[in-house]
Write a protein that holds these residues in place. Structure first.
Motif, short mmCIF file in Angstrom:
data_model
loop_
_atom_site.label_atom_id
_atom_site.label_comp_id
_atom_site.label_asym_id
_atom_site.label_seq_id
_atom_site.Cartn_x
_atom_site.Cartn_y
_atom_site.Cartn_z
N GLU A 1 2.87 15.25 6.43
CA GLU A 1 2.68 14.46 5.20
C GLU A 1 3.43 13.14 5.27
O GLU A 1 2.90 12.10 4.85
N GLN B 1 1.48 10.81 7.55
CA GLN B 1 0.28 10.33 6.87
C GLN B 1 0.64 9.19 5.91
O GLN B 1 -0.06 8.17 5.86
N ALA B 2 1.73 9.36 5.17
CA ALA B 2 2.16 8.31 4.23
C ALA B 2 2.55 7.05 4.99
O ALA B 2 2.19 5.93 4.59
N ARG B 3 3.28 7.21 6.09
CA ARG B 3 3.69 6.05 6.89
C ARG B 3 2.46 5.34 7.47
O ARG B 3 2.41 4.11 7.50
N ALA B 4 1.48 6.10 7.90
CA ALA B 4 0.26 5.50 8.45
C ALA B 4 -0.47 4.70 7.38
O ALA B 4 -0.96 3.59 7.64
N ARG B 5 -0.55 5.25 6.16
CA ARG B 5 -1.21 4.51 5.07
C ARG B 5 -0.48 3.20 4.79
O ARG B 5 -1.11 2.16 4.60
N GLU B 6 0.85 3.25 4.76
CA GLU B 6 1.65 2.04 4.50
C GLU B 6 1.39 0.97 5.55
O GLU B 6 1.38 -0.22 5.24
N GLY C 1 -1.35 0.76 7.45
CA GLY C 1 -2.77 0.52 7.67
C GLY C 1 -3.28 1.12 8.97
O GLY C 1 -4.21 0.59 9.58
N GLN D 1 -4.75 4.54 11.10
CA GLN D 1 -5.48 5.78 10.90
C GLN D 1 -4.96 6.84 11.87
O GLN D 1 -4.95 6.63 13.07
N ASP E 1 -6.68 13.73 10.97
CA ASP E 1 -6.32 14.60 9.85
C ASP E 1 -5.50 15.80 10.29
O ASP E 1 -4.64 16.27 9.55
#
Length: 103
Positions: free
Chosen positions: A64, A67-72, A74, A76, A79
């Motif tokens: 988790e 995933q959050a760090r990847a969203r920050e 940009g 991908q 999953d």
């Protein structure tokens, strides 16, 4: 075996030995988003877990966070994390590679 073969084999083994830690470091989910210190701490946390349930809970938390760090950033990430390692020498009952018959 000729000395040429010995040198070639030694060179190959040395290359593999030196690349081993780098390869292992990249198997953690989101390792490309982690610093070398974070990867070392990640491995230490997994090794220090007392039970499979503790490791699984930590892996879920780590998943988790990555995933959050990847969203920050940009980026991908897949999953699902890569398959969990552990080596092929583990027995289903969790026992190590001790002497036979000592069960």
């Amino acid at each position: 075996m000729t000395s040429r073969h010995v040198v070639s084999l030694a060179t190959a083994l040395l290359s593999l030995a030196l690349a081993g830690p780098a390869i292992a470091a990249d198997t953690a989910y989101g390792s490309q988003l982690m610093t070398p210190q974070e990867r070392a701490e990640h491995r230490a946390t997994l090794r220090g877990a007392r039970t499979a349930a503790e490791r699984d809970a930590y892996r879920q938390q780590h998943h988790e966070a990555m995933q959050a760090r990847a969203r920050e950033r940009g980026v991908q990430l897949p999953d699902t994390p890569p398959a969990q390692g552990g080596g092929g020498n583990r027995r289903a009952d969790g026992a190590g590679m001790g002497p036979r018959g000592g069960r």
